[in-house]
Design a protein around this motif. Structure first.
Motif, PDB file in Angstrom:
ATOM      1  N   LEU A  13      16.795  39.964  26.443  1.00  0.00           N
ATOM      2  CA  LEU A  13      17.742  39.189  27.242  1.00  0.00           C
ATOM      3  C   LEU A  13      17.545  37.695  27.030  1.00  0.00           C
ATOM      4  O   LEU A  13      18.501  36.932  26.872  1.00  0.00           O
ATOM      5  CB  LEU A  13      17.583  39.551  28.722  1.00  0.00           C
ATOM      6  N   LEU A  14      16.284  37.247  26.991  1.00  0.00           N
ATOM      7  CA  LEU A  14      16.020  35.822  26.786  1.00  0.00           C
ATOM      8  C   LEU A  14      16.410  35.372  25.383  1.00  0.00           C
ATOM      9  O   LEU A  14      16.870  34.243  25.175  1.00  0.00           O
ATOM     10  CB  LEU A  14      14.537  35.530  27.042  1.00  0.00           C
ATOM     11  N   LEU A  15      16.223  36.268  24.408  1.00  0.00           N
ATOM     12  CA  LEU A  15      16.572  35.896  23.042  1.00  0.00           C
ATOM     13  C   LEU A  15      18.081  35.856  22.820  1.00  0.00           C
ATOM     14  O   LEU A  15      18.591  35.026  22.068  1.00  0.00           O
ATOM     15  CB  LEU A  15      15.930  36.888  22.051  1.00  0.00           C
ATOM     16  N   LYS A  16      18.779  36.746  23.501  1.00  0.00           N
ATOM     17  CA  LYS A  16      20.212  36.863  23.267  1.00  0.00           C
ATOM     18  C   LYS A  16      21.030  35.968  24.186  1.00  0.00           C
ATOM     19  O   LYS A  16      22.198  35.700  23.912  1.00  0.00           O
ATOM     20  CB  LYS A  16      20.661  38.317  23.466  1.00  0.00           C
ATOM     21  N   MET A 251      23.246  35.445  33.493  1.00  0.00           N
ATOM     22  CA  MET A 251      23.415  35.575  34.936  1.00  0.00           C
ATOM     23  C   MET A 251      24.230  36.809  35.283  1.00  0.00           C
ATOM     24  O   MET A 251      23.929  37.538  36.234  1.00  0.00           O
ATOM     25  CB  MET A 251      24.081  34.314  35.491  1.00  0.00           C
ATOM     26  N   LYS A 252      25.269  37.060  34.516  1.00  0.00           N
ATOM     27  CA  LYS A 252      26.088  38.250  34.758  1.00  0.00           C
ATOM     28  C   LYS A 252      25.301  39.532  34.514  1.00  0.00           C
ATOM     29  O   LYS A 252      25.411  40.505  35.276  1.00  0.00           O
ATOM     30  CB  LYS A 252      27.315  38.205  33.847  1.00  0.00           C
ATOM     31  N   THR A 253      24.472  39.529  33.465  1.00  0.00           N
ATOM     32  CA  THR A 253      23.661  40.710  33.175  1.00  0.00           C
ATOM     33  C   THR A 253      22.629  40.963  34.271  1.00  0.00           C
ATOM     34  O   THR A 253      22.392  42.116  34.658  1.00  0.00           O
ATOM     35  CB  THR A 253      22.953  40.542  31.817  1.00  0.00           C
ATOM     36  N   MET A 257      22.255  44.271  36.523  1.00  0.00           N
ATOM     37  CA  MET A 257      20.975  44.981  36.616  1.00  0.00           C
ATOM     38  C   MET A 257      20.562  45.206  38.071  1.00  0.00           C
ATOM     39  O   MET A 257      20.066  46.286  38.430  1.00  0.00           O
ATOM     40  CB  MET A 257      19.887  44.187  35.893  1.00  0.00           C
ATOM     41  N   LEU A 258      20.754  44.209  38.917  1.00  0.00           N
ATOM     42  CA  LEU A 258      20.405  44.369  40.331  1.00  0.00           C
ATOM     43  C   LEU A 258      21.271  45.437  40.981  1.00  0.00           C
ATOM     44  O   LEU A 258      20.785  46.203  41.838  1.00  0.00           O
ATOM     45  CB  LEU A 258      20.570  43.034  41.056  1.00  0.00           C
ATOM     46  N   GLU A 259      22.525  45.519  40.618  1.00  0.00           N
ATOM     47  CA  GLU A 259      23.381  46.563  41.175  1.00  0.00           C
ATOM     48  C   GLU A 259      22.962  47.944  40.676  1.00  0.00           C
ATOM     49  O   GLU A 259      23.001  48.921  41.438  1.00  0.00           O
ATOM     50  CB  GLU A 259      24.838  46.281  40.812  1.00  0.00           C
TER      51      GLU A 259
END
Length: 544
Positions: A13-16, A251-253, A257-259
């Protein structure tokens, strides 16, 4: 194992993650191919506006801007993975008379291009144009660049601004047509979940004061809070989207993930309660606990793979939904299996604990609705819902399913005396006793929730009638039973001093022989009887 998957996911996630200029998009296209996909957007039928600024070296002329739309005879036919097509074949699907091919040179007047000479005598084309999209309905448009006669490939710098409303229109300008109603829905669900979190907090405080705040209710609280945080992250991402046309996919991802985490926690909660955990038993049997642990581990790993697959393998040239992947279909199958486990567990829990049928029948309907509606709608969204409205419909329905499950569970576990479905009857202080005793030996009995009164004690055995006088052993008298007196009478409001008076013989005295040998002293043989009592000497006379 799960922690390793989580670490790998966040690394990817951080890389992309980077700021993607989604509605305002800019970049540099350099490729050895003669045809390349650039971007896509869903325009309204008569309000879609497309502005572009393109610069490229004259050595790469003539490059074309291609505009495809979403009908089966255009983009789906062009962008196929199972068929290799040449650049000319891909251009042949377009209608030049409808301005679907924009020649990026000064010879084509509608392109807005002009040739500019730089200080080093290098010549470049600079193209600036604003186009209005008019169609019979909102539709997806796909942008591509081509130069079928090139031997060097493609090389250009571009800036695209795609809007669906006037300047300053927060709700429509930067949003794609399929996302128009996402932001209002998120704001509405955010407000509802704020109130829901307050309600669950109040119920949790009340349950904790009654020592009924079990671990299953804590899972419910966690699921509601995670859903609220997920909606918050999504709302912030779409707010930035609406203000500047810039979307942060990270932020959207995180919001998604939280949902998903909220869904996993709620699924675990339903499976535990279906097995009677904290309701009819203090702990699960070892085989059931092992099966549940393995199942939940597989479900969590599949959820993580779902996002990893989206980041690594989703093709931006296709309008894909999150669950349109092998991991997504795997999650659907796991959820159907979880529903089967849920119903199976409830059947056996009710069989051995029929007193809880008033709770488990509604829970079965709620759980079945929650388990089945999600997969059914996901399959429908993948195949039946039009892609130009799918994002808004999916957002609204999936959030409604999650909200429905949380609200109905809150109603069934509402700590109120009027709630006949209230499941918890064992205090948290009694769980230790439950874990070492058999279910049939438990001294606890179900009782209705009483918000202001102490819990009712187990029923006491009925008092035995006194033995007939002639059957009593010598010297036995009636015993006073404290257990026959209501607990409410054991209270002292004030001290009362009673004056001591000497015992004196009175006429209201009856002589009662207690046994064959007794003391003949007056203090022993005479008892003073208060005036408020009447002695029936005929009834109390002893036959000797």
């Amino acid at each position: 194992m799960i922690s390793i998957f989580i670490s790998v996911f966040f690394t990817i996630l951080l890389l992309k993650t980077k700021y993607v200029w989604s509605k305002y998009e800019e970049g540099i296209l350099i490729t050895s191919e003669k045809w390349a996909f650039v971007s896509r957007f869903c325009f309204l039928s008569d309000k879609g506006v497309f502005q572009y600024t393109i610069e490229y070296d004259k050595e790469y002329a003539v490059q074309n801007l291609l505009l495809y739309y979403d009908t089966p005879d255009q983009w789906p036919s062009v962008y196929r993975q199972d068929k290799e097509q040449t650049c000319e074949e891909r251009e042949s699907y377009l209608n030049v008379s409808l301005n679907q091919v924009v020649n990026l040179t000064e010879k084509y007047t509608n392109s807005g291009c002009r040739l500019r000479t730089l200080s080093d005598r290098k010549k470049i084309y600079v193209c600036q144009k604003k186009n209005l999209f008019i169609s019979s309905r909102p539709r997806w448009w796909f942008l591509a660049i081509s130069n079928c006669k090139s031997v060097k490939g493609l090389n250009l710098k571009y800036k695209f601004l795609m809007t669906n409303g006037p300047d300053g229109d927060f709700w429509h300008m930067h949003f794609s047509a399929d996302e128009f109603y996402v932001m209002p829905q998120l704001i509405g669900y955010f407000c509802i979940y704020i109130m829901l979190v307050v309600a669950v907090t109040v119920c949790s405080v009340r349950l904790k004061s009654r020592k009924l705040y079990h671990s299953t209710y804590k899972l419910f609280y966690a699921s509601v809070v995670l859903q609220l945080f997920g909606i918050t992250f999504l709302m912030c991402a779409y707010a930035q989207y609406g203000l500047h046309g810039i979307n942060c996919p990270g932020m959207k991802t995180i919001g998604q993930m939280l949902e998903i985490a909220s869904e996993v926690v709620f699924l675990l909660l339903l499976l535990l309660i279906a097995k009677g955990f904290t309701i009819t038993r203090a702990r699960l049997r070892l085989p059931g606990a092992v099966k549940l642990t393995i199942f939940m581990s597989v479900y969590v790993v599949a959820s993580i793979v779902l996002f990893v697959y989206k980041l690594l393998f989703f093709d931006p040239g296709k309008v894909l939904y999150l669950y349109e992947s092998p991991a997504g279909y795997g999650l659907i199958m796991l959820r159907i299996c979880a529903w089967g486990m849920f119903v199976y567990s409830i059947v056996f829990t009710v069989k051995y604990n029929p007193a809880k049928v008033t709770f488990y029948y509604p829970l079965n309907m709620i759980g079945t609705l929650w388990f089945v509606s999600g997969p059914v709608f996901i399959l429908a969204a993948n195949s039946l819902i039009d892609k130009w409205v799918r994002e808004s419909v999916v957002c609204g329905v999936l959030h409604f399913v999650a909200l429905l499950g949380h609200v109905l569970f809150l109603i069934t576990t509402l700590p109120s005396h009027a709630n006949k479905m209230f499941p918890y009857h064992v205090r948290t202080t009694q769980v230790g006793v439950m874990s070492v005793m058999r279910a049939e030996d438990l001294p606890f009995v179900p009782h209705a929730y009483a918000p202001s009164a102490p819990p009712l004690a187990p029923p006491l055995p009925a008092p035995q009638p006194p033995l007939p006088q002639h059957n009593r052993p010598p010297g036995q008298v009636d015993e006073w039973r404290a257990s026959n007196v209501p607990v409410e009478l054991f209270c002292v409001s004030r001290n009362v001093e009673v004056p001591q008076r000497p015992l004196e013989p009175s006429k209201d005295v009856t002589h009662i022989p207690l046994h064959d040998s007794y003391d003949s002293s007056p203090e022993h043989n005479y008892r003073r009887v208060p005036d408020v009592f009447q002695i029936n000497t005929q009834r109390d006379q002893v036959n000797t």
